[in-house]
Design an enzyme around this catalytic site. Structure first.
Site, PDB file in Angstrom:
ATOM      1  N   ILE A  67       0.988  -1.402  -0.040  1.00  0.00           N
ATOM      2  CA  ILE A  67      -0.019   0.066   0.141  1.00  0.00           C
ATOM      3  C   ILE A  67       0.898   1.372   0.049  1.00  0.00           C
ATOM      4  CG2 ILE A  67      -1.918   1.245   0.940  1.00  0.00           C
ATOM      5  CD1 ILE A  67      -2.422  -1.400   2.622  1.00  0.00           C
ATOM      6  N   PRO A  68       1.476   1.596  -1.181  1.00  0.00           N
ATOM      7  CA  PRO A  68       2.348   2.579  -1.052  1.00  0.00           C
ATOM      8  C   PRO A  68       1.328   3.833  -1.045  1.00  0.00           C
ATOM      9  CG  PRO A  68       2.456   1.595  -3.364  1.00  0.00           C
ATOM     10  CD  PRO A  68       1.653   0.774  -2.502  1.00  0.00           C
ATOM     11  N   HIS A  69       1.746   5.066  -0.459  1.00  0.00           N
ATOM     12  CA  HIS A  69       0.962   6.203  -0.161  1.00  0.00           C
ATOM     13  C   HIS A  69       1.807   7.307   0.301  1.00  0.00           C
ATOM     14  CE1 HIS A  69       1.248   3.977   3.659  1.00  0.00           C
ATOM     15  NE2 HIS A  69       1.207   5.248   4.176  1.00  0.00           N
ATOM     16  N   ALA A  70       1.347   8.459  -0.055  1.00  0.00           N
ATOM     17  CA  ALA A  70       1.933   9.856   0.162  1.00  0.00           C
ATOM     18  C   ALA A  70       1.134  11.131   0.388  1.00  0.00           C
ATOM     19  CB  ALA A  70       2.978   9.926  -0.705  1.00  0.00           C
TER      20      ALA A  70
END
Length: 167
Positions: A67-70
């Protein structure tokens, strides 16, 4: 927050090309730019924010999920993309297993609480082994959306017709 509310059919990649951690993130961000959900001028800043997050610890949460997130100061709304890799991606996940499902999202900084709710909802959904199994077997974007929109059920029992439970 249901993941399906953040996604449309064009925000799903059925079979990702990347086989490594960072190229997978780049492929997903490029897709967001190509479908015009992420303005080209925000691409580089988004990649930098995602890279900074990944350098803290991989967002590969285990069980074949990442779950890559920014955050973004420039976006007004959440942008998200779902990618599936049948072959698996070396994502440096916490369990060292290949990742088959990636949900990348970028949240406006002003929506910090939405970020936390979204992250929790995604993590909760993907702890369900039946959801992961179903996502691996379907062939269309609409089928993936239907699964992501469904209410997760409890793990199947061995006597559930047509379902073989996974450990």
């Amino acid at each position: 927050m249901k993941l399906a509310k953040l996604l449309g059919p064009d925000q799903i990649i059925l079979d990702m090309k990347a086989v490594e951690h960072w190229p997978a993130i780049e492929e997903l961000v490029d897709h967001l730019v190509n479908i015009q959900l992420l303005p080209e001028e925000l691409k580089e800043g988004s990649l930098q924010a995602l890279k900074a997050r990944e350098e803290q610890v991989s967002t590969g949460i285990g069980s074949g999920v990442a779950i890559p997130h920014a955050f973004s100061d420039e976006l007004e709304n959440v942008v998200a993309v779902f990618g599936r890799s049948k072959a698996g991606i070396d994502f440096e996940a916490i369990d060292n297993a290949p990742v088959h499902y990636i949900i990348l999202f970028i949240v406006p900084r002003k929506d910090y609480h939405l970020h936390l709710r979204t992250l929790a909802a995604i993590a909760k959904m993907f702890t369900n082994c039946e959801i992961r199994r179903q996502l691996g077997t379907v062939e269309t974007r609409d089928e993936i959306l239907a699964i992501l929109d469904s209410k997760p059920s409890r793990a199947p029992t061995p006597d559930t017709p047509g379902i073989t439970p996974t450990p």
